[in-house]
Design a protein around this motif. Structure first.
Motif, PDB file in Angstrom:
ATOM      1  N   GLY A 164      -2.409 -20.122 -25.483  1.00  0.00           N
ATOM      2  CA  GLY A 164      -1.158 -20.275 -26.211  1.00  0.00           C
ATOM      3  C   GLY A 164      -0.325 -19.016 -26.347  1.00  0.00           C
ATOM      4  N   HIS A 165      -0.837 -17.858 -25.970  1.00  0.00           N
ATOM      5  CA  HIS A 165      -0.059 -16.615 -26.077  1.00  0.00           C
ATOM      6  C   HIS A 165       1.029 -16.573 -25.002  1.00  0.00           C
ATOM      7  CE1 HIS A 165      -2.130 -14.424 -29.220  1.00  0.00           C
ATOM      8  NE2 HIS A 165      -3.300 -14.675 -28.657  1.00  0.00           N
ATOM      9  N   ASP A 166       2.136 -15.919 -25.341  1.00  0.00           N
ATOM     10  CA  ASP A 166       3.193 -15.640 -24.367  1.00  0.00           C
ATOM     11  C   ASP A 166       2.609 -14.756 -23.263  1.00  0.00           C
ATOM     12  OD1 ASP A 166       5.429 -14.919 -22.933  1.00  0.00           O
ATOM     13  OD2 ASP A 166       6.448 -13.911 -24.590  1.00  0.00           O
ATOM     14  N   PRO A 167       2.700 -15.152 -22.005  1.00  0.00           N
ATOM     15  CA  PRO A 167       2.040 -14.369 -20.946  1.00  0.00           C
ATOM     16  C   PRO A 167       2.703 -13.034 -20.622  1.00  0.00           C
ATOM     17  CG  PRO A 167       3.256 -16.207 -19.988  1.00  0.00           C
ATOM     18  CD  PRO A 167       3.289 -16.401 -21.483  1.00  0.00           C
ATOM     19  N   GLU A 168       4.005 -12.897 -20.840  1.00  0.00           N
ATOM     20  CA  GLU A 168       4.705 -11.704 -20.344  1.00  0.00           C
ATOM     21  C   GLU A 168       4.207 -10.390 -20.948  1.00  0.00           C
ATOM     22  OE1 GLU A 168       6.548 -11.591 -17.699  1.00  0.00           O
ATOM     23  OE2 GLU A 168       6.263 -13.756 -17.509  1.00  0.00           O
ATOM     24  N   PRO A 169       4.034 -10.273 -22.274  1.00  0.00           N
ATOM     25  CA  PRO A 169       3.507  -8.999 -22.792  1.00  0.00           C
ATOM     26  C   PRO A 169       2.080  -8.727 -22.334  1.00  0.00           C
ATOM     27  CG  PRO A 169       3.712 -10.611 -24.568  1.00  0.00           C
ATOM     28  CD  PRO A 169       4.420 -11.176 -23.377  1.00  0.00           C
ATOM     29  N   ILE A 170       1.323  -9.774 -22.101  1.00  0.00           N
ATOM     30  CA  ILE A 170      -0.048  -9.603 -21.623  1.00  0.00           C
ATOM     31  C   ILE A 170      -0.040  -9.118 -20.174  1.00  0.00           C
ATOM     32  CG2 ILE A 170      -2.208 -10.833 -21.113  1.00  0.00           C
ATOM     33  CD1 ILE A 170      -1.611 -12.550 -23.587  1.00  0.00           C
ATOM     34  N   ILE A 171       0.869  -9.648 -19.383  1.00  0.00           N
ATOM     35  CA  ILE A 171       1.030  -9.158 -18.008  1.00  0.00           C
ATOM     36  C   ILE A 171       1.418  -7.684 -18.009  1.00  0.00           C
ATOM     37  CG2 ILE A 171       2.531  -9.294 -15.974  1.00  0.00           C
ATOM     38  CD1 ILE A 171       2.506 -12.314 -16.293  1.00  0.00           C
ATOM     39  N   ASP A 172       2.342  -7.302 -18.902  1.00  0.00           N
ATOM     40  CA  ASP A 172       2.775  -5.901 -18.974  1.00  0.00           C
ATOM     41  C   ASP A 172       1.603  -4.974 -19.279  1.00  0.00           C
ATOM     42  OD1 ASP A 172       5.381  -6.526 -18.374  1.00  0.00           O
ATOM     43  OD2 ASP A 172       6.034  -6.600 -20.470  1.00  0.00           O
ATOM     44  N   ILE A 173       0.682  -5.424 -20.125  1.00  0.00           N
ATOM     45  CA  ILE A 173      -0.500  -4.618 -20.436  1.00  0.00           C
ATOM     46  C   ILE A 173      -1.423  -4.539 -19.227  1.00  0.00           C
ATOM     47  CG2 ILE A 173      -2.623  -4.557 -21.820  1.00  0.00           C
ATOM     48  CD1 ILE A 173      -0.964  -5.772 -24.126  1.00  0.00           C
ATOM     49  N   CYS A 174      -1.681  -5.669 -18.604  1.00  0.00           N
ATOM     50  CA  CYS A 174      -2.625  -5.714 -17.483  1.00  0.00           C
ATOM     51  C   CYS A 174      -2.124  -4.926 -16.273  1.00  0.00           C
ATOM     52  CB  CYS A 174      -2.909  -7.161 -17.097  1.00  0.00           C
ATOM     53  SG  CYS A 174      -3.878  -8.079 -18.330  1.00  0.00           S
ATOM     54  N   LYS A 175      -0.811  -4.837 -16.105  1.00  0.00           N
ATOM     55  CA  LYS A 175      -0.258  -4.074 -14.974  1.00  0.00           C
ATOM     56  C   LYS A 175      -0.626  -2.603 -15.039  1.00  0.00           C
ATOM     57  CE  LYS A 175       4.098  -5.171 -15.376  1.00  0.00           C
ATOM     58  NZ  LYS A 175       5.558  -5.265 -15.104  1.00  0.00           N
ATOM     59  N   ASN A 176      -0.999  -2.113 -16.223  1.00  0.00           N
ATOM     60  CA  ASN A 176      -1.302  -0.701 -16.404  1.00  0.00           C
ATOM     61  C   ASN A 176      -2.789  -0.437 -16.610  1.00  0.00           C
ATOM     62  OD1 ASN A 176       1.392   0.455 -16.283  1.00  0.00           O
ATOM     63  ND2 ASN A 176       1.787  -0.670 -18.167  1.00  0.00           N
ATOM     64  N   ILE A 177      -3.617  -1.363 -16.174  1.00  0.00           N
ATOM     65  CA  ILE A 177      -5.067  -1.187 -16.280  1.00  0.00           C
ATOM     66  C   ILE A 177      -5.623  -0.880 -14.894  1.00  0.00           C
ATOM     67  CG2 ILE A 177      -7.253  -2.298 -16.864  1.00  0.00           C
ATOM     68  CD1 ILE A 177      -5.752  -3.985 -18.919  1.00  0.00           C
ATOM     69  N   PHE A 178      -6.231   0.281 -14.761  1.00  0.00           N
ATOM     70  CA  PHE A 178      -6.794   0.652 -13.470  1.00  0.00           C
ATOM     71  C   PHE A 178      -7.927  -0.295 -13.082  1.00  0.00           C
ATOM     72  CE2 PHE A 178      -5.155   4.991 -14.637  1.00  0.00           C
ATOM     73  CZ  PHE A 178      -4.207   5.034 -13.619  1.00  0.00           C
ATOM     74  N   GLY A 179      -7.971  -0.608 -11.790  1.00  0.00           N
ATOM     75  CA  GLY A 179      -8.969  -1.544 -11.272  1.00  0.00           C
ATOM     76  C   GLY A 179      -8.376  -2.884 -10.897  1.00  0.00           C
ATOM     77  N   ILE A 180      -7.156  -3.163 -11.387  1.00  0.00           N
ATOM     78  CA  ILE A 180      -6.483  -4.426 -11.065  1.00  0.00           C
ATOM     79  C   ILE A 180      -5.551  -4.195  -9.881  1.00  0.00           C
ATOM     80  CG2 ILE A 180      -4.876  -6.188 -11.896  1.00  0.00           C
ATOM     81  CD1 ILE A 180      -5.969  -5.757 -14.694  1.00  0.00           C
ATOM     82  N   GLN A 181      -5.823  -4.877  -8.796  1.00  0.00           N
ATOM     83  CA  GLN A 181      -4.990  -4.750  -7.602  1.00  0.00           C
ATOM     84  C   GLN A 181      -3.705  -5.558  -7.743  1.00  0.00           C
ATOM     85  OE1 GLN A 181      -5.945  -2.673  -5.218  1.00  0.00           O
ATOM     86  NE2 GLN A 181      -4.107  -2.945  -3.973  1.00  0.00           N
ATOM     87  N   SER A 182      -3.832  -6.783  -8.227  1.00  0.00           N
ATOM     88  CA  SER A 182      -2.663  -7.632  -8.467  1.00  0.00           C
ATOM     89  C   SER A 182      -3.050  -8.717  -9.442  1.00  0.00           C
ATOM     90  CB  SER A 182      -2.140  -8.252  -7.158  1.00  0.00           C
ATOM     91  OG  SER A 182      -3.076  -9.178  -6.629  1.00  0.00           O
ATOM     92  N   LEU A 183      -2.062  -9.411  -9.974  1.00  0.00           N
ATOM     93  CA  LEU A 183      -2.308 -10.498 -10.909  1.00  0.00           C
ATOM     94  C   LEU A 183      -1.236 -11.560 -10.759  1.00  0.00           C
ATOM     95  CD1 LEU A 183      -1.066  -9.337 -14.382  1.00  0.00           C
ATOM     96  CD2 LEU A 183      -1.410  -7.675 -12.596  1.00  0.00           C
ATOM     97  N   LYS A 232      -2.292   4.801 -22.615  1.00  0.00           N
ATOM     98  CA  LYS A 232      -1.787   3.533 -22.084  1.00  0.00           C
ATOM     99  C   LYS A 232      -2.615   3.061 -20.894  1.00  0.00           C
ATOM    100  CE  LYS A 232       2.496   1.607 -20.105  1.00  0.00           C
ATOM    101  NZ  LYS A 232       3.912   1.919 -19.752  1.00  0.00           N
ATOM    102  N   TYR A 233      -3.219   4.005 -20.187  1.00  0.00           N
ATOM    103  CA  TYR A 233      -3.949   3.682 -18.961  1.00  0.00           C
ATOM    104  C   TYR A 233      -5.461   3.705 -19.158  1.00  0.00           C
ATOM    105  CZ  TYR A 233       0.714   4.787 -17.419  1.00  0.00           C
ATOM    106  OH  TYR A 233       2.091   4.806 -17.300  1.00  0.00           O
ATOM    107  N   GLY A 234      -5.917   3.986 -20.368  1.00  0.00           N
ATOM    108  CA  GLY A 234      -7.348   4.004 -20.642  1.00  0.00           C
ATOM    109  C   GLY A 234      -7.589   3.681 -22.102  1.00  0.00           C
ATOM    110  N   SER A 235      -8.594   4.289 -22.674  1.00  0.00           N
ATOM    111  CA  SER A 235      -8.882   4.059 -24.085  1.00  0.00           C
ATOM    112  C   SER A 235      -8.444   5.281 -24.888  1.00  0.00           C
ATOM    113  CB  SER A 235     -10.375   3.784 -24.264  1.00  0.00           C
ATOM    114  OG  SER A 235     -11.132   4.861 -23.762  1.00  0.00           O
ATOM    115  N   SER A 236      -9.079   5.506 -26.021  1.00  0.00           N
ATOM    116  CA  SER A 236      -8.717   6.652 -26.848  1.00  0.00           C
ATOM    117  C   SER A 236      -9.078   7.957 -26.132  1.00  0.00           C
ATOM    118  CB  SER A 236      -9.438   6.577 -28.197  1.00  0.00           C
ATOM    119  OG  SER A 236     -10.835   6.585 -28.004  1.00  0.00           O
ATOM    120  N   ILE A 237      -8.404   9.024 -26.512  1.00  0.00           N
ATOM    121  CA  ILE A 237      -8.643  10.351 -25.931  1.00  0.00           C
ATOM    122  C   ILE A 237      -8.899  11.334 -27.072  1.00  0.00           C
ATOM    123  CG2 ILE A 237      -7.653  12.272 -24.631  1.00  0.00           C
ATOM    124  CD1 ILE A 237      -6.016  10.240 -23.061  1.00  0.00           C
TER     125      ILE A 237
END
Length: 399
Positions: free
Chosen positions: A56-75, A231-236
């Motif tokens: 039920g979540h709006d997909p667009e903000p979730i896509i924006d987050i996933c686009k910046n996660i290393f290891g994902i080639q495409s979605l 943004k590209y990993g966890s806490s620093i």
């Protein structure tokens, strides 16, 4: 029908052979962590694929987050349908109608579940005919389509996708160990941290702060740069070293031309002590071959002498424009160019040696015992923890 899943594809990870499971599990954990603000989402794995259940979540903000996660080639947004021909037709029609500025389309079916009664080629024709007969203004073009409707028939259901959104690629952060990033306030070191993270490295950072010659605004600038990297990993975790006394002593006691190289050797010594305490296996710097005097081959050789730790230099072969372009892309450039000087720019020798020799540097350095000043700096390190979106904790950490 609405898109109810996001299909995650990974590229290089698929080449990891028997080790692939740990990479996939780490990617799943990283995605779930980044989606913690969307508690109803769920990340699940299936053979060769990973999915985010939107629930039920709006997909667009979730896509924006996933686009910046290393290891994902495409979605891709996906609709899950039952393994029923009519249900698949309805889902494919919804996927086609969701496309913008689409006139030509193609259907590509992959039948992973061999028990499905119709083969891939027959399904291509069946679905193509259904889409043409239930729409107007579309044509099939298998060579140059505006949109490809991809259909994957699996044992647990059929997934229909259309738009392919590129990811960052690389490896999931945390799969290649930990490195200590020497983070200044300049353009280069945040880019080096980003590129190390792209290879699966989890970073901590160390910053050398020399008040009153460097201001609190300069320190805040570095914290802001670290926040951009989360943004590209966890806490620093950032180790802020009070460097004033040691730096002043170096530039007062050491010959002017050698002071910069000796200062960097001291930075590496302190960084090694932090790495030992934090179980970190390497250091990462923003060094680029030949940009400044401290980045010649001879200078790097002399600086490396004081540690057995590997020093990663992701920018080593890049020209400055390439580095600047990446800094714009990762949104660190505007922060990096703020006019708050760091400790490397406040004491600049008039004629620094560009080709210092190891034995000469060691001989000069041995005329002064810096041990107590190094220990004092290490013992007074301040540690600040930066999370994904804010600086949440600052505390004293006596090593």
């Amino acid at each position: 029908m609405q898109f109810d899943h996001i299909l995650i594809r990974y590229g290089e990870m698929a080449l990891k052979g028997k080790n692939i499971k740990k990479f996939i599990i780490r990617l799943q954990e990283n995605i779930q962590h980044k989606l913690k603000e969307y508690p109803n989402t769920k990340v699940k794995r299936t053979q060769g694929r990973m999915f985010v259940l939107l629930n039920g979540h709006d997909p667009e903000p979730i896509i924006d987050i996933c686009k910046n996660i290393f290891g994902i080639q495409s979605l891709s947004l996906a609709i899950k349908a039952e393994n029923d021909i009519d249900a698949i037709k309805d889902a494919a029609l919804s996927a086609l109608k969701s496309g913008e500025d689409v006139k030509r389309f193609k259907v590509s079916v992959k039948r992973i579940e061999k028990g499905f009664p119709m083969g891939s080629q027959a399904m291509n024709q069946e679905l193509g005919g259904h889409l043409l007969s239930n729409t107007e203004g579309y044509t099939v073009d298998v060579h140059q389509p505006d949109l490809t409707i991809k259909v994957e028939i699996r044992s647990e259901g059929t997934y229909i996708t259309s738009r392919v959104i590129p990811g960052l690629g690389g490896l999931p952060v945390g799969t290649s160990g930990k490195s200590l990033l020497l983070l200044s306030g300049g353009i280069d070191s945040p880019v080096a941290g980003y590129l190390a993270m792209k290879r699966g490295v989890q970073i901590e950072a160390i910053h050398f702060h020399s008040p009153p010659f460097t201001s609190e605004r300069a320190k805040q600038k570095v914290l802001d740069l670290a926040e951009s990297l989360t943004k590209y990993g966890s806490s620093i975790k950032i180790h802020i070293v009070p460097f004033t006394k040691l730096q002043q002593e170096i530039f007062r006691e050491m010959p002017d031309g050698y002071a910069m190289t000796i200062m960097r050797r001291m930075m590496i010594r302190i960084s090694e002590k932090v790495s030992e305490k934090e179980s970190i296996l390497s250091m990462t710097t923003g060094d680029n071959l030949g940009q400044v005097a401290s980045q010649t081959m001879e200078s790097m050789n002399a600086i490396n002498e004081v540690t057995n730790y590997p020093i990663l230099r992701p920018l080593i072969t890049m020209d400055k424009q390439e580095i600047i372009e990446i800094s714009h892309a990762i949104n660190t450039y505007q922060t990096s160019i703020l006019p708050h000087e760091d400790c490397c720019t406040i004491f600049v020798p008039k004629s620094p040696k560009t080709k210092p020799k190891r034995d000469k540097i060691s001989q000069i350095e041995s005329t002064k015992d810096f041990t107590n000043l190094i220990e004092e700096a290490v013992n007074e390190i301040e540690v600040v923890k930066i999370t994904d979106k804010k600086q949440v904790a600052a505390f004293e950490d006596l090593l």
